[in-house]
Design a protein around this motif. Structure first.
Motif, PDB file in Angstrom:
ATOM      1  N   THR A 291       0.826  -1.429  -0.017  1.00 27.39           N
ATOM      2  CA  THR A 291      -0.082  -0.024  -0.019  1.00 27.39           C
ATOM      3  C   THR A 291       0.880   1.057  -0.014  1.00 27.39           C
ATOM      4  O   THR A 291       1.981   1.310   0.540  1.00 27.39           O
ATOM      5  N   ASP A 292       0.219   2.458  -0.691  1.00 21.79           N
ATOM      6  CA  ASP A 292       1.214   3.711  -0.437  1.00 21.79           C
ATOM      7  C   ASP A 292       0.324   4.512   0.597  1.00 21.79           C
ATOM      8  O   ASP A 292       0.989   5.341   1.235  1.00 21.79           O
ATOM      9  N   GLU A 293      -1.124   4.151   0.703  1.00 22.68           N
ATOM     10  CA  GLU A 293      -1.898   5.094   1.550  1.00 22.68           C
ATOM     11  C   GLU A 293      -2.660   4.374   2.410  1.00 22.68           C
ATOM     12  O   GLU A 293      -3.191   3.287   1.884  1.00 22.68           O
ATOM     13  N   PRO A 294      -2.976   4.625   3.649  1.00 21.26           N
ATOM     14  CA  PRO A 294      -2.254   5.826   4.294  1.00 21.26           C
ATOM     15  C   PRO A 294      -0.881   5.244   4.606  1.00 21.26           C
ATOM     16  O   PRO A 294      -0.723   4.158   4.317  1.00 21.26           O
ATOM     17  N   HIS A 295       0.143   6.169   4.878  1.00 21.98           N
ATOM     18  CA  HIS A 295       1.423   5.741   5.221  1.00 21.98           C
ATOM     19  C   HIS A 295       1.652   6.423   6.638  1.00 21.98           C
ATOM     20  O   HIS A 295       1.419   7.588   6.956  1.00 21.98           O
TER      21      HIS A 295
END
Ligand SMILES: O=c1[nH]c(=O)c2[nH]c(=O)[nH]c2[nH]1
Length: 309
Positions: A291-295
């Motif tokens: 995943t990139d988001e959320p981070h």
């Protein structure tokens, strides 16, 4: 800074952004070409209030002239220079050539062209695009006060083990399990400051700043990963970030300050089940959802405490 005009506090600067220039240096002896591609931002603090207040442009250095100066100075750099040196050359020109310019702020981002290797041999004139970017900001005032900051952006690092996260606050909104086994991934942004406060204190070694950049990058990665076989355990992004910052300040006396931003890029464990099929995929530290988001966002800075002698 700032003046009172018509009863208002007024501050201004002007410059040219995203001036793109590429420079080739051809070594006549061995036929090896060196290459750099830069995007240059120039910002000048100058005494040109009349332009704002009285429509009088007589003190304005045209931003078009600033753009042209980048190409003129690139041409004049007959030997390969680091982009910090190039930024200093530009800053020196703007602050010394124009009486009304009090400060020059030059930012450069280098496009990460890397020499190609063919059959293990460095190609003389072939380059490919890498990922992380070298950045710099040089601030020079007319009276010679200098600040050189360098940085790295987009240094993506990932390790598949030797990372955990335990002992954090647990409350009614907490569901994250404690673990000593997880993936750790981040995209490091770092910027560090050099202690040189005037042009005469800049080291004269060729490509000093380029080599520092490569060395800092190496120390950041080595500290993140640990030794090749056993690695090093990370109890949190925070602890690893701190070790990385400390390693840079410990290794390089010429770095006086470092800021690190290390987003926690999550790889979520995959467990798949349904009412009819309770376990299709059971997570065993093997299948993840990237995943990139959320981070998470984790950032800190470290600087030397000046000793009172
Ligand atoms: O290394 C981590 N630091 C955190 O602050 C944090 N928060 C979180 O949910 N996971 C993690 N991991």
């Amino acid at each position: 800074m700032g003046e009172i005009i018509d009863g208002y506090k007024f501050e201004q600067r002007h410059g040219k952004s995203r001036v793109r220039v590429a420079r080739v240096w051809r070594n006549k002896e061995d036929g090896v070409h060196s290459f750099a591609e830069w995007s240059v931002d120039i910002s000048l603090l100058s005494d040109c209030l009349s332009a704002y207040v009285h429509s009088d442009n007589s003190d304005i250095v045209a931003t078009d002239t600033m753009k042209n100066t980048v190409y003129v100075k690139a041409k004049e750099c007959s030997e390969q220079v680091s982009m910090e040196e190039f930024a200093i050359v530009l800053a020196k020109h703007f602050t010394s050539f124009y009486p009304q310019v009090t400060t020059a702020i030059i930012k450069i981002v280098e496009k990460p062209w890397e020499r190609c290797y063919i059959d293990g041999q460095p190609h003389k004139h072939g380059f490919k695009l890498g990922s992380e970017k070298h950045t710099t900001e040089v601030v020079l005032t007319k009276n010679g006060a200098l600040r050189v900051t360098s940085g790295i952006e987009g240094l993506s690092l990932l390790k598949t083990t030797q990372s955990g996260f335990e002992g954090f606050v647990r409350d009614k909104n907490t569901i994250l399990p404690e673990t000593r086994e997880r993936m750790l991934a981040t995209e490091v942004s770092a910027s560090w400051r050099y202690p040189f406060e005037s042009l005469t204190s800049i080291p004269v070694k060729p490509l000093y700043f380029t080599n520092m950049y490569l060395d800092v990058k190496k120390v950041l990665a080595e500290t993140f990963f640990g030794p090749p076989n056993e690695g090093v355990y990370s109890p949190s992004v925070q602890a690893t970030l701190y070790q990385m910052g400390k390693a840079v300040l410990g290794r390089f006396p010429d770095v006086s300050f470092i800021q690190l931003k290390m987003p926690n890029i999550h790889f979520l464990p995959v467990n798949l089940s349904s009412k009819d099929n309770p376990v299709i995929v059971k997570f065993q530290d093997d299948v993840y959802l990237p995943t990139d988001e959320p981070h998470g966002t984790i950032e800190a800075s470290l600087s030397r405490v000046l000793s009172k002698l």
